[in-house]
Design a protein around this motif. Structure first.
Motif, PDB file in Angstrom:
ATOM      1  N   ALA A 156       0.700  -1.255   0.001  1.00  0.00           N
ATOM      2  CA  ALA A 156      -0.001   0.131   0.002  1.00  0.00           C
ATOM      3  C   ALA A 156       0.926   1.363   0.103  1.00  0.00           C
ATOM      4  CB  ALA A 156      -0.771  -0.081   1.329  1.00  0.00           C
ATOM      5  N   LYS A 157       2.069   1.330   0.248  1.00  0.00           N
ATOM      6  CA  LYS A 157       3.008   2.246   0.561  1.00  0.00           C
ATOM      7  C   LYS A 157       3.705   2.542  -0.601  1.00  0.00           C
ATOM      8  CE  LYS A 157       3.688   1.728   5.686  1.00  0.00           C
ATOM      9  NZ  LYS A 157       2.472   2.243   5.740  1.00  0.00           N
ATOM     10  N   ILE A 158       3.593   1.604  -1.833  1.00  0.00           N
ATOM     11  CA  ILE A 158       4.440   1.712  -2.941  1.00  0.00           C
ATOM     12  C   ILE A 158       3.308   2.222  -4.165  1.00  0.00           C
ATOM     13  CG2 ILE A 158       5.347   0.355  -4.922  1.00  0.00           C
ATOM     14  CD1 ILE A 158       6.263  -1.632  -2.581  1.00  0.00           C
ATOM     15  N   MET A 159       3.402   3.499  -4.720  1.00  0.00           N
ATOM     16  CA  MET A 159       2.455   4.002  -5.721  1.00  0.00           C
ATOM     17  C   MET A 159       2.990   3.721  -6.935  1.00  0.00           C
ATOM     18  SD  MET A 159       0.297   5.306  -3.973  1.00  0.00           S
ATOM     19  CE  MET A 159      -0.214   5.523  -2.152  1.00  0.00           C
ATOM     20  N   ILE A 160       2.131   3.127  -7.673  1.00  0.00           N
ATOM     21  CA  ILE A 160       2.390   3.105  -9.439  1.00  0.00           C
ATOM     22  C   ILE A 160       1.600   3.908 -10.173  1.00  0.00           C
ATOM     23  CG2 ILE A 160       3.111   0.817  -9.025  1.00  0.00           C
ATOM     24  CD1 ILE A 160       0.499  -0.356  -9.626  1.00  0.00           C
TER      25      ILE A 160
END
Length: 70
Positions: free
Chosen positions: A66-70
């Protein structure tokens, strides 16, 4: 931008931003999760994901994804 938890299986995505505190960001950086890197979701089980990043497979929890934005 959306979190990695919403990515489709088998779809290649580029990481735009990695959130969280310094400790979490450093941990994810060491695994290869840096802005500009490509990541592919291999499988997803109740939010936890197995991804292909930098020619290796890594399993991460739903909270980390959830902390990794794509």
């Amino acid at each position: 931008m959306m979190p990695l938890t919403l990515a489709s299986t088998g779809e290649e995505n580029m990481i735009k931003r990695v959130g969280g505190n310094n400790e979490i960001r450093k941990f994810l950086e060491n695994l290869g999760f840096v802005a500009g890197a490509t990541v592919t979701v291999i499988s997803e089980i109740s939010g936890n994901v197995i991804v292909n990043i930098k020619e290796s497979r890594v399993a991460i929890s739903k909270e980390m994804a959830a902390k990794i934005m794509i």
